[in-house]
Design an enzyme around this catalytic site. Structure first.
Site, PDB file in Angstrom:
ATOM      1  N   LYS A  39       0.937  -1.167  -0.059  1.00  0.00           N
ATOM      2  CA  LYS A  39       0.101   0.107   0.062  1.00  0.00           C
ATOM      3  C   LYS A  39       0.797   1.132  -0.075  1.00  0.00           C
ATOM      4  O   LYS A  39       2.065   1.264   0.443  1.00  0.00           O
ATOM      5  CB  LYS A  39      -0.811  -0.025   1.232  1.00  0.00           C
ATOM      6  CG  LYS A  39      -2.147   0.845   1.257  1.00  0.00           C
ATOM      7  CD  LYS A  39      -3.283   0.126   0.564  1.00  0.00           C
ATOM      8  CE  LYS A  39      -4.471   0.884   0.378  1.00  0.00           C
ATOM      9  NZ  LYS A  39      -5.534   0.346  -0.011  1.00  0.00           N
ATOM     10  N   GLY A  80     -25.916   1.435   2.643  1.00  0.00           N
ATOM     11  CA  GLY A  80     -25.014   2.022   1.856  1.00  0.00           C
ATOM     12  C   GLY A  80     -25.349   1.875   0.262  1.00  0.00           C
ATOM     13  O   GLY A  80     -25.235   0.541  -0.161  1.00  0.00           O
ATOM     14  N   GLY A 132     -23.881   2.889  -2.691  1.00  0.00           N
ATOM     15  CA  GLY A 132     -23.045   3.694  -3.438  1.00  0.00           C
ATOM     16  C   GLY A 132     -22.590   2.754  -4.640  1.00  0.00           C
ATOM     17  O   GLY A 132     -23.339   2.003  -5.137  1.00  0.00           O
ATOM     18  N   ASN A 133     -21.458   2.854  -5.145  1.00  0.00           N
ATOM     19  CA  ASN A 133     -20.972   2.110  -6.379  1.00  0.00           C
ATOM     20  C   ASN A 133     -21.135   0.538  -6.259  1.00  0.00           C
ATOM     21  O   ASN A 133     -21.293  -0.019  -7.213  1.00  0.00           O
ATOM     22  CB  ASN A 133     -19.270   2.364  -6.596  1.00  0.00           C
ATOM     23  CG  ASN A 133     -19.092   3.958  -6.906  1.00  0.00           C
ATOM     24  OD1 ASN A 133     -19.998   4.488  -7.920  1.00  0.00           O
ATOM     25  ND2 ASN A 133     -17.965   4.583  -6.473  1.00  0.00           N
ATOM     26  N   VAL A 134     -20.647  -0.086  -4.934  1.00  0.00           N
ATOM     27  CA  VAL A 134     -20.835  -1.336  -4.992  1.00  0.00           C
ATOM     28  C   VAL A 134     -22.433  -1.866  -4.421  1.00  0.00           C
ATOM     29  O   VAL A 134     -23.142  -2.469  -4.943  1.00  0.00           O
ATOM     30  CB  VAL A 134     -19.830  -1.826  -3.791  1.00  0.00           C
ATOM     31  CG1 VAL A 134     -20.166  -3.342  -3.575  1.00  0.00           C
ATOM     32  CG2 VAL A 134     -18.418  -1.563  -4.141  1.00  0.00           C
ATOM     33  N   TYR A 163     -25.397  -0.490  -4.610  1.00  0.00           N
ATOM     34  CA  TYR A 163     -26.454  -0.255  -5.487  1.00  0.00           C
ATOM     35  C   TYR A 163     -26.447  -1.253  -6.478  1.00  0.00           C
ATOM     36  O   TYR A 163     -27.384  -1.886  -6.929  1.00  0.00           O
ATOM     37  CB  TYR A 163     -26.412   1.117  -6.215  1.00  0.00           C
ATOM     38  CG  TYR A 163     -27.648   1.248  -6.856  1.00  0.00           C
ATOM     39  CD1 TYR A 163     -28.988   1.982  -6.177  1.00  0.00           C
ATOM     40  CD2 TYR A 163     -28.393   0.871  -7.973  1.00  0.00           C
ATOM     41  CE1 TYR A 163     -30.204   2.296  -6.574  1.00  0.00           C
ATOM     42  CE2 TYR A 163     -29.484   1.284  -8.542  1.00  0.00           C
ATOM     43  CZ  TYR A 163     -30.327   1.772  -7.606  1.00  0.00           C
ATOM     44  OH  TYR A 163     -31.901   1.862  -8.232  1.00  0.00           O
TER      45      TYR A 163
HETATM   46  P1  NAD Z   1     -19.126   4.628  -2.311  1.00  0.00           P
HETATM   47  O1  NAD Z   1     -18.651   5.827  -1.362  1.00  0.00           O
HETATM   48  O2  NAD Z   1     -19.572   4.540  -3.654  1.00  0.00           O
HETATM   49  O3  NAD Z   1     -20.601   4.337  -1.330  1.00  0.00           O
HETATM   50  C1  NAD Z   1     -20.768   4.272   0.025  1.00  0.00           C
HETATM   51  C2  NAD Z   1     -22.309   4.581   0.019  1.00  0.00           C
HETATM   52  O4  NAD Z   1     -22.445   4.533   1.663  1.00  0.00           O
HETATM   53  C3  NAD Z   1     -22.498   6.104  -0.221  1.00  0.00           C
HETATM   54  O5  NAD Z   1     -23.724   6.007  -0.745  1.00  0.00           O
HETATM   55  C4  NAD Z   1     -22.770   6.601   1.062  1.00  0.00           C
HETATM   56  O6  NAD Z   1     -23.885   7.857   1.015  1.00  0.00           O
HETATM   57  C5  NAD Z   1     -23.336   5.566   1.904  1.00  0.00           C
HETATM   58  N1  NAD Z   1     -23.108   5.814   3.190  1.00  0.00           N
HETATM   59  C6  NAD Z   1     -22.078   6.452   4.076  1.00  0.00           C
HETATM   60  N2  NAD Z   1     -22.332   6.521   5.486  1.00  0.00           N
HETATM   61  C7  NAD Z   1     -23.429   5.969   5.602  1.00  0.00           C
HETATM   62  C8  NAD Z   1     -24.195   5.564   6.721  1.00  0.00           C
HETATM   63  N3  NAD Z   1     -24.015   6.028   7.799  1.00  0.00           N
HETATM   64  N4  NAD Z   1     -25.321   5.095   6.669  1.00  0.00           N
HETATM   65  C9  NAD Z   1     -26.081   4.665   5.314  1.00  0.00           C
HETATM   66  N5  NAD Z   1     -25.265   4.974   4.038  1.00  0.00           N
HETATM   67  C10 NAD Z   1     -24.181   5.487   4.228  1.00  0.00           C
HETATM   68  O7  NAD Z   1     -18.216   3.385  -1.765  1.00  0.00           O
HETATM   69  P2  NAD Z   1     -18.209   2.034  -2.534  1.00  0.00           P
HETATM   70  O8  NAD Z   1     -17.195   1.893  -3.659  1.00  0.00           O
HETATM   71  O9  NAD Z   1     -19.738   1.476  -2.910  1.00  0.00           O
HETATM   72  O10 NAD Z   1     -17.881   1.029  -1.389  1.00  0.00           O
HETATM   73  C11 NAD Z   1     -18.572   0.637  -0.377  1.00  0.00           C
HETATM   74  C12 NAD Z   1     -17.667  -0.093   0.833  1.00  0.00           C
HETATM   75  O11 NAD Z   1     -17.222  -1.133   0.199  1.00  0.00           O
HETATM   76  C13 NAD Z   1     -16.573   0.777   1.231  1.00  0.00           C
HETATM   77  O12 NAD Z   1     -16.401   0.532   2.574  1.00  0.00           O
HETATM   78  C14 NAD Z   1     -15.311   0.290   0.305  1.00  0.00           C
HETATM   79  O13 NAD Z   1     -14.124   0.396   1.268  1.00  0.00           O
HETATM   80  C15 NAD Z   1     -15.630  -0.880   0.372  1.00  0.00           C
HETATM   81  N6  NAD Z   1     -14.780  -1.563  -0.741  1.00  0.00           N
HETATM   82  C16 NAD Z   1     -15.266  -1.176  -2.353  1.00  0.00           C
HETATM   83  C17 NAD Z   1     -14.712  -1.500  -3.236  1.00  0.00           C
HETATM   84  C18 NAD Z   1     -14.891  -1.034  -4.540  1.00  0.00           C
HETATM   85  O14 NAD Z   1     -14.294  -1.779  -5.561  1.00  0.00           O
HETATM   86  N7  NAD Z   1     -15.432   0.191  -4.828  1.00  0.00           N
HETATM   87  C19 NAD Z   1     -13.752  -2.923  -3.189  1.00  0.00           C
HETATM   88  C20 NAD Z   1     -13.363  -3.043  -1.682  1.00  0.00           C
HETATM   89  C21 NAD Z   1     -14.197  -2.624  -0.632  1.00  0.00           C
END
Ligand code: NAD
Length: 376
Positions: free
Chosen positions: A80, A180, A182-184, A186
């Protein structure tokens, strides 16, 4: 404090510090273990209050990548990078080029990708000085963003956990609470909706909730209510520490499987889930779709590896998360030990029995003359 006696040191193979007076770059790269291959992990830019805080973060995250990649059966080690600074005010092209030089200086032992505070364009700028980058694939339909693969991996994991715990291979009518969107989160909701599951959702962004209600017929719930719903699965897809002293008392789901990193506030919370018969699918196994995607994206930089190879290898490997999870569930039950402890053991078995540390290929040419043809 000495790096070697740092509480998060955990036998890191290399910790490199970089200070560039001209651009203001202050960065640390930690390489935890390269037994299985070069260390791949994101580059985070964050306004750490102290160098000590940055060091703690990079050591912890880099170790986590060794475990995640080993559990995903990738020929990768764990590493990292952190840049100390505010991404919104202190990032400049020259700083990113300097970071590229720093990465290049490690000769391929560490490969970078985007993380909090860095984006695909930032990594491409680093890539003007080093070939040791990934997660910037422009050939695929998602432009290097690994979230779709992460979401698919979470779906595969959730399906495996449901089959194991509930003996159900069909998700029709399964009740799932998603925290949540978000990207994942949804995309996971979309997969689950397609499979016939009933969704309960919360997000601090109201438009995301409204969209899930409209498009996926999801039931909106408040941030607090999400824990106490009478559902089969709780899927944390927002922030870390979703399973904490408060939420664990409310939890009624018999399965916890989601994308968020570091879902357990402490290991004790994992033990409590185990003691109560709640099946916890360890987060770093479940959310490995992203690192798997980044790994194969990098392979695509090689001339003899096509987009078709990428699509087929990616899907096989992400589906493979299910088999690893099943192994963890079976051993956890047989040994009466929490799943997250077994997951660590499986990872250690894999990277400790790997024959040797990664070595740079003898034919490595200087960066300026090298093409992106080296394998990961
Ligand atoms: P993102 O930021 O796109 O989505 C996170 C969502 O959570 C957002 O819509 C945000 O508004 C919501 N959120 C934040 N605080 C909240 C709360 N207290 N209650 C309800 N909703 C809340 O992130 P992502 O890319 O979707 O990743 C989600 C999680 O998965 C993160 O913890 C990230 O570290 C982990 N992750 C993501 C990936 C990836 O490929 N994107 C890979 C490994 C791990």
């Amino acid at each position: 404090m000495s790096v070697f006696s740092h509480r998060e040191f955990d036998n890191h193979q290399q910790v490199a510090f970089f200070n560039d007076k001209k651009t203001g770059l202050k960065a640390i790269i930690a390489v935890h273990n390269t037994n299985l291959g070069p260390a791949l992990g994101g580059c985070r830019m964050w306004p750490y209050a102290t160098g000590e805080e940055a060091l703690t973060d990079v050591l912890r995250l880099s170790r986590g990548m060794t475990y995640k990649s080993a559990l995903a059966n990738l020929k990768l080690g764990g590493g990292k990078a952190v840049i100390i600074g505010d991404a919104s005010t202190q990032k400049s092209d020259d700083l990113l080029y300097a970071m590229g030089d720093f990465i290049e200086g490690l000769g391929g032992r560490y490969i970078t990708a985007e993380d909090s505070g860095t984006s695909v364009p930032d990594i491409l700028k680093m890539g003007q000085r080093t070939s040791y980058i990934s997660g910037v694939d422009k050939a695929s339909d998602h432009g290097g963003d690994p979230s779709p693969s992460t979401a698919y991996g979470v779906f595969v994991s959730l399906r495996e956990a449901v089959a194991y715990k509930l003996g159900q291979t069909n998700l029709q009518g399964l009740k799932v609470a998603i925290q949540g969107l978000g990207n994942v989160g949804y995309r996971l909701a979309e997969y689950l909706n397609d499979a016939g599951a009933e969704l309960f959702v919360t997000d601090i962004v109201q438009t995301s909730v409204d969209r899930a209600v409209f498009e996926l017929n999801a039931t909106p719930v408040s941030g607090d209510e999400i824990f106490s719903l009478d559902v089969d699965v709780f899927a944390p897809c927002a922030l870390g520490a979703a399973i904490n002293d408060q939420s664990i008392e409310k939890l009624r789901a018999s399965i916890v499987a989601g994308a968020a990193n570091n879902q357990l506030a402490t290991p004790i919370h994992g033990q409590i889930l185990h003691d109560r018969g709640v099946l916890y699918a360890p987060d770093y196994v479940v959310n490995a779709g992203g690192i798997i995607d980044v790994y194969y994206q990098r392979k695509m930089l090689s001339a003899d590896y096509s987009a078709a190879n990428y699509a087929s290898d990616l899907s096989t490997k992400v589906e493979g998360i299910g088999a690893t999870l099943r192994e963890i569930f079976v051993r956890s039950e047989a040994e009466n030990v929490p799943t997250f402890v077994i997951a660590d053991r499986v990872a250690e078995e894999r990277f400790n029995c790997a024959s040797s540390e990664w070595q740079p290929a003898k034919s490595d040419a200087p960066a300026a003359t090298r093409s992106y043809s080296k394998s990961v």
